[in-house]
Motif scaffolding. Structure first.
Motif: not given
Length: 315
Positions: A140-147
């Motif tokens: 889904m082309s999302l991002q991790y919280q830690k990133d």
């Protein structure tokens, strides 16, 4: 002749069963839409669907006597990059606050070696869930919280260790999932990816009603009830202990998953805090995916891949 007759009977049965299922879904669908609208309107403590957006809040609580502030940052762990950028901007603006956060972390080599077979099985189930989140994140082309958030060295982890969580599951003799499967299956082929994108997008658009249904289903499962106590309730207590420990010296920002908001809020209110402010942040904006278009696109991609494979064989 007999085989043809049996084959025809099977086809007719499949068509009949499919028709019955379709009619049942058609009958249920209006009630599902009504249920979804009602649950979205009511919402839940840590998350809401509104105007095609999935949002989580940052809630500020003030103590009635000490006037200390606790800012609870309710997050989801994979989201659009702009979501984490906006949350980071808010956190950075809160000067003088002590920042606490949720993170069970990873197993150390020593902890991995110390696991019993039962604990290893549970650890692999956690790995399966983490891998699934990774696949959804990429798809889904999302991002991790830690990133997405910048974890400063001054931020303090006030969570349970993953090792302790795994051991707690083993002691209660429960599992997260019955059996893991290869999660690459639906994500490797273009057709599977296209349909998966549509499904996940639809899931985000109906996050609250789906969550309510899953909660009701989980209520009838002993394993799921105990898992909730361990994943949410036990860790909520640890989070609140951390808040109390550091609240003596400064105001607090505590960053936890949105599902923890309700439980931690109860602890705060019992201790004399009241909500004074709430800001909502958009974690995901629902995309214009059509199931028909997704299937058509996926089938076209599959056909093209098959044609390319055939051409390679000929060469």
């Amino acid at each position: 002749m007999e085989e043809k007759k049996m084959g025809l009977m099977k086809c007719l049965f499949v068509l009949f069963a499919g028709g019955v299922i379709f009619l049942l879904l058609l009958a249920i669908y209006p009630f599902w839409l009504l249920f979804a609208k009602v649950t979205n309107l009511i919402g839940v403590k840590g998350i809401r669907n509104t105007s095609g957006k999935l949002q989580t809040p940052v809630v500020f609580y003030e103590h009635s006597v000490t006037k200390r502030i606790v800012a609870f940052v309710a997050v989801i762990h994979i989201a659009e990059p702009a979501y984490y950028a906006a949350i980071q901007e808010l956190i950075d603006s809160l000067k003088g606050y002590k920042i606490l956060f949720e993170a069970t972390g990873k197993l150390s080599p020593q902890e991995e070696q110390a696991l019993t077979q039962k604990e290893k099985d549970i650890s692999s189930q956690f790995d399966f869930i983490f891998d699934l989140m990774k696949k959804i994140n990429e798809l889904m082309s999302l991002q991790y919280q830690k990133d997405g958030l910048t974890y400063s060295a001054s931020w303090i982890n006030t969570d349970m260790r993953l090792y302790d969580l795994i051991r707690a599951f083993a002691q209660q003799d429960i599992s997260l999932i019955k059996k893991g499967r290869d999660i690459d299956d639906p994500f490797t082929e273009e057709f599977g990816q296209t349909v998966a994108r549509w499904f996940i997008n639809k899931l985000f658009s109906r996050f609250i009603p789906v969550g309510v249904v899953l909660s009701v289903v989980a209520f009838f499962s002993r394993d799921k009830r105990v898992a909730k106590r361990l994943i949410l309730d036990a860790r909520n207590e640890i989070a609140f202990q951390g808040i109390n420990e550091y609240l003596k010296d400064s105001d607090i920002v505590t960053i936890w998953g949105a599902a923890h908001l309700s439980g931690i809020e109860k602890c705060l209110k019992k201790s004399g805090f009241r909500e004074v402010r709430r800001e909502w942040f958009t974690a995901y904006t629902v995309r214009d995916y059509s199931l028909f278009d997704a299937i058509k696109k996926g089938m076209r991609a599959t056909k093209e891949a098959a044609s390319a494979a055939t051409a390679l064989k000929k060469d």
